[in-house]
Design a protein around this motif. Structure first.
Motif, PDB file in Angstrom:
ATOM      1  N   GLU A 113     -12.409  -5.175   1.852  1.00 44.44           N
ATOM      2  CA  GLU A 113     -11.627  -4.302   2.737  1.00 44.44           C
ATOM      3  C   GLU A 113     -10.282  -4.919   3.033  1.00 44.44           C
ATOM      4  O   GLU A 113      -9.965  -6.008   2.540  1.00 44.44           O
ATOM      5  CB  GLU A 113     -12.400  -4.012   4.027  1.00 44.44           C
ATOM      6  N   GLY A 114      -9.479  -4.246   3.825  1.00 51.00           N
ATOM      7  CA  GLY A 114      -8.224  -4.806   4.306  1.00 51.00           C
ATOM      8  C   GLY A 114      -8.493  -5.547   5.610  1.00 51.00           C
ATOM      9  O   GLY A 114      -9.599  -5.494   6.146  1.00 51.00           O
ATOM     10  N   PRO A 115      -7.473  -6.220   6.159  1.00 50.50           N
ATOM     11  CA  PRO A 115      -7.686  -6.999   7.393  1.00 50.50           C
ATOM     12  C   PRO A 115      -8.164  -6.153   8.578  1.00 50.50           C
ATOM     13  O   PRO A 115      -8.875  -6.650   9.436  1.00 50.50           O
ATOM     14  CB  PRO A 115      -6.297  -7.579   7.681  1.00 50.50           C
ATOM     15  N   ARG A 160     -11.261 -15.231   0.943  1.00 45.85           N
ATOM     16  CA  ARG A 160     -12.382 -14.332   0.690  1.00 45.85           C
ATOM     17  C   ARG A 160     -12.933 -13.828   2.012  1.00 45.85           C
ATOM     18  O   ARG A 160     -12.796 -14.489   3.043  1.00 45.85           O
ATOM     19  CB  ARG A 160     -13.472 -15.058  -0.113  1.00 45.85           C
ATOM     20  N   ARG A 161     -13.602 -12.670   1.950  1.00 49.80           N
ATOM     21  CA  ARG A 161     -14.151 -12.052   3.152  1.00 49.80           C
ATOM     22  C   ARG A 161     -15.368 -12.845   3.632  1.00 49.80           C
ATOM     23  O   ARG A 161     -16.148 -13.362   2.820  1.00 49.80           O
ATOM     24  CB  ARG A 161     -14.548 -10.599   2.833  1.00 49.80           C
ATOM     25  N   ILE A 162     -15.495 -12.935   4.970  1.00 42.32           N
ATOM     26  CA  ILE A 162     -16.708 -13.482   5.571  1.00 42.32           C
ATOM     27  C   ILE A 162     -17.916 -12.647   5.113  1.00 42.32           C
ATOM     28  O   ILE A 162     -17.738 -11.520   4.661  1.00 42.32           O
ATOM     29  CB  ILE A 162     -16.595 -13.442   7.118  1.00 42.32           C
ATOM     30  N   TYR A 181      -8.922  -2.476   7.998  1.00 41.72           N
ATOM     31  CA  TYR A 181      -9.143  -1.139   7.433  1.00 41.72           C
ATOM     32  C   TYR A 181     -10.165  -1.207   6.307  1.00 41.72           C
ATOM     33  O   TYR A 181     -10.273  -2.209   5.621  1.00 41.72           O
ATOM     34  CB  TYR A 181      -7.857  -0.545   6.810  1.00 41.72           C
ATOM     35  N   ASN A 182     -10.855  -0.100   6.096  1.00 40.72           N
ATOM     36  CA  ASN A 182     -11.668   0.047   4.885  1.00 40.72           C
ATOM     37  C   ASN A 182     -10.782   0.621   3.783  1.00 40.72           C
ATOM     38  O   ASN A 182      -9.690   1.112   4.041  1.00 40.72           O
ATOM     39  CB  ASN A 182     -12.869   0.970   5.156  1.00 40.72           C
ATOM     40  N   VAL A 183     -11.317   0.550   2.560  1.00 39.44           N
ATOM     41  CA  VAL A 183     -10.483   0.968   1.440  1.00 39.44           C
ATOM     42  C   VAL A 183     -11.204   2.022   0.596  1.00 39.44           C
ATOM     43  O   VAL A 183     -12.440   1.974   0.436  1.00 39.44           O
ATOM     44  CB  VAL A 183     -10.035  -0.280   0.625  1.00 39.44           C
ATOM     45  N   GLY A 239      -8.773   3.682   8.741  1.00 38.14           N
ATOM     46  CA  GLY A 239      -9.204   2.999   9.960  1.00 38.14           C
ATOM     47  C   GLY A 239      -8.722   3.784  11.156  1.00 38.14           C
ATOM     48  O   GLY A 239      -7.879   4.677  11.020  1.00 38.14           O
ATOM     49  N   THR A 240      -9.256   3.441  12.305  1.00 37.07           N
ATOM     50  CA  THR A 240      -8.873   4.156  13.525  1.00 37.07           C
ATOM     51  C   THR A 240      -7.367   4.124  13.713  1.00 37.07           C
ATOM     52  O   THR A 240      -6.727   5.164  13.906  1.00 37.07           O
ATOM     53  CB  THR A 240      -9.581   3.519  14.736  1.00 37.07           C
ATOM     54  N   ALA A 241      -6.780   2.924  13.667  1.00 41.27           N
ATOM     55  CA  ALA A 241      -5.335   2.809  13.876  1.00 41.27           C
ATOM     56  C   ALA A 241      -4.588   3.334  12.648  1.00 41.27           C
ATOM     57  O   ALA A 241      -3.640   4.105  12.761  1.00 41.27           O
ATOM     58  CB  ALA A 241      -4.958   1.364  14.155  1.00 41.27           C
ATOM     59  N   ILE A 266     -15.814   3.612  11.144  1.00 45.67           N
ATOM     60  CA  ILE A 266     -16.126   4.979  11.576  1.00 45.67           C
ATOM     61  C   ILE A 266     -15.213   5.968  10.845  1.00 45.67           C
ATOM     62  O   ILE A 266     -15.629   7.069  10.494  1.00 45.67           O
ATOM     63  CB  ILE A 266     -16.061   5.053  13.110  1.00 45.67           C
ATOM     64  N   THR A 267     -13.997   5.542  10.546  1.00 50.08           N
ATOM     65  CA  THR A 267     -13.118   6.409   9.747  1.00 50.08           C
ATOM     66  C   THR A 267     -13.670   6.519   8.330  1.00 50.08           C
ATOM     67  O   THR A 267     -13.668   7.603   7.731  1.00 50.08           O
ATOM     68  CB  THR A 267     -11.685   5.845   9.714  1.00 50.08           C
ATOM     69  N   ARG A 268     -14.138   5.409   7.785  1.00 43.71           N
ATOM     70  CA  ARG A 268     -14.757   5.408   6.454  1.00 43.71           C
ATOM     71  C   ARG A 268     -15.876   6.445   6.395  1.00 43.71           C
ATOM     72  O   ARG A 268     -15.940   7.264   5.481  1.00 43.71           O
ATOM     73  CB  ARG A 268     -15.311   4.001   6.160  1.00 43.71           C
TER      74      ARG A 268
END
Ligand code: PMP
Length: 304
Positions: A185-187, A139-141, A189-191, A248-250, A212-214
Motif C-alpha cells: 500500500e501507500g503510506p 518494506r511494509r510491516i 492509502y490502499n492501492v 483512502g479517507t483523506a 474502509i475506502t478500499r
C-alpha cells in the motif's frame, strides 16, 4: 480549537499529557480518520461509514489489549456533541484517538485510556492532483511484527520512513512492498491497479490496513459491473498497468501518473478512477441514494 476528551468538550490548550504517560513514552495509541461531507441543500453533515470506522477502532484496541475503551455508542454521542458545538457546516476531517494514559507504567500497562475527538475543516487532499510515486526501499510491516491491520500511531513510523524517502527522491509519495516483494500500500492509502478490464487490489494478508475506502471501492465497483479482484500484485504489474490509484479517507481516489518514473497508461486520470470517484463522492455527499447505508447524517447548525 475544541476537543472532546473523555466525555467533556475542552479547549485544545487544556488538553495535557504527563511527560511520562505511556501515550508519549511508547506511542501507545490507536486512532481513526473519518470524513464528514457537508450537503448545503440538505443542511446536513454526512459522516462516511462511521460505524465501520468505530468497529476498526475497537478492533485495533482489542488486538493491542487496551483496557476499558469507551463504547462506540459513547464515542458517537461525543462526536455529534462536538460537531454541533462547533457548528461544523463544512467538509470535515474527524480524528478519534485512544491513548494509554498511565503515568510511569511499563509495557504491560494498557489502561486507563484517554479518548479524544477532533473535527477540523478539510478540502481535497493534494488538491485532487495526480501523483508521481516511487517504490520504497523500505518494506511494509507485517502481522508477525507490527500488525498493519491495527491503526496504531506507532505503525505510522513505517509509513513515514517511506514517505520521507520518496519526497527526498523527488516523488510525491511512495508505494511500499511486502517483505516478499508484493505491492502492499501507500503510506496512508490502499492501492488499486487496472489491467485491461480487471481492477485489482492487494489482499488483506498483504500487509495492508484494511481500508474502509478500499472496501467501498470494491463494493461500488462490483455494483456497477466492474470486475474487482483481491490478489497479490507484482511490482512490475504497476509499470504495465492501464491505471493505478490510491484510495483512502483523506485521499479519496487519487490518480497515480507515474511509478519509478514510468508513465502509467496515458499519464492522466484513468477512466475507472474517474467513474468510481464521481460515484463515490455522490454517495458520500448524499447526492444519490445511499443504497449501501454508509452515511450517518447530522444536523449541526444551531436550532436544529
Ligand atoms: N492504509 C494506510 C496505511 C492508511 O493510513 C490509510 C488511511 N487511514 C489507508 C490505508 C486507507 O484507509 P481508509 O480508507 O480506511 O481511510
Amino acid at each position: 480549537m475544541k476537543f472532546w476528551v473523555n466525555k467533556e468538550i475542552v479547549d485544545s490548550e487544556d488538553v495535557t499529557f504527563h511527560p511520562l504517560s505511556t501515550a508519549l513514552k511508547y506511542g501507545a495509541g490507536v486512532f481513526e480518520g473519518i470524513r464528514g461531507y457537508w450537503n448545503a441543500d440538505q443542511e446536513q453533515l454526512h459522516i462516511f461509514r462511521l460505524d465501520d470506522h468505530l468497529k476498526r477502532l475497537q478492533d485495533s484496541a482489542k488486538i493491542l489489549r487496551f483496557e476499558e475503551v469507551p463504547s462506540s455508542e459513547e464515542i458517537t454521542e461525543g462526536l455529534i456533541e462536538l460537531l454541533r458545538d462547533g457548528g461544523m457546516a463544512t467538509d470535515v476531517h474527524i480524528r478519534i484517538q485512544i491513548f494509554v494514559d498511565n503515568v510511569g507504567g511499563y509495557l504491560n500497562e494498557r489502561g486507563p485510556v484517554r479518548a479524544l475527538i477532533s473535527a477540523v475543516p478539510m478540502g481535497r487532499h493534494n488538491g485532487g492532483k495526480g501523483q508521481h510515486v516511487g517504490v520504497s526501499s523500505w518494506r511494509r510491516i507485517n502481522d508477525s511484527t507490527m500488525p498493519p491491520r491495527v491503526k496504531s500511531v506507532a505503525n505510522y513510523e513505517n509509513s513515514t520512513l517511506a514517505h520521507i524517502e520518496a519526497v527526498r527522491h523527488g516523488y510525491n509519495d511512495a508505494v511500499i512492498l511486502t517483505a516478499s516483494g508484493h505491492v502492499s500500500e501507500g503510506p496512508g492509502y490502499n492501492v488499486f491497479v487496472r489491467r485491461g478490464d480487471q481492477l485489482m487490489t492487494p489482499m488483506v494478508t498483504d500487509g495492508i490496513l484494511e481500508g474502509i475506502t478500499r472496501d467501498s471501492i470494491i463494493k461500488l465497483g462490483r455494483s456497477i459491473g466492474i470486475d474487482v479482484i483481491e490478489r497479490s500484485i507484482d511490482r512490475t504489474e504497476l509499470y504495465v498497468a492501464d491505471e493505478v490509484f490510491f484510495v483512502g479517507t483523506a485521499a479519496e481516489l487519487t490518480p497515480i501518473f507515474s511509478v519509478d518514473g514510468i508513465q502509467i497508461g496515458d499519464g492522466d486520470i484513468g477512466e475507472y478512477n474517474n467513474q468510481l470517484r464521481t460515484h463515490y463522492l455522490e454517495i458520500a455527499r448524499n447526492e444519490v441514494e445511499d443504497s449501501f447505508g454508509w452515511l450517518t447524517s447530522v444536523s449541526v447548525k444551531e436550532g436544529d
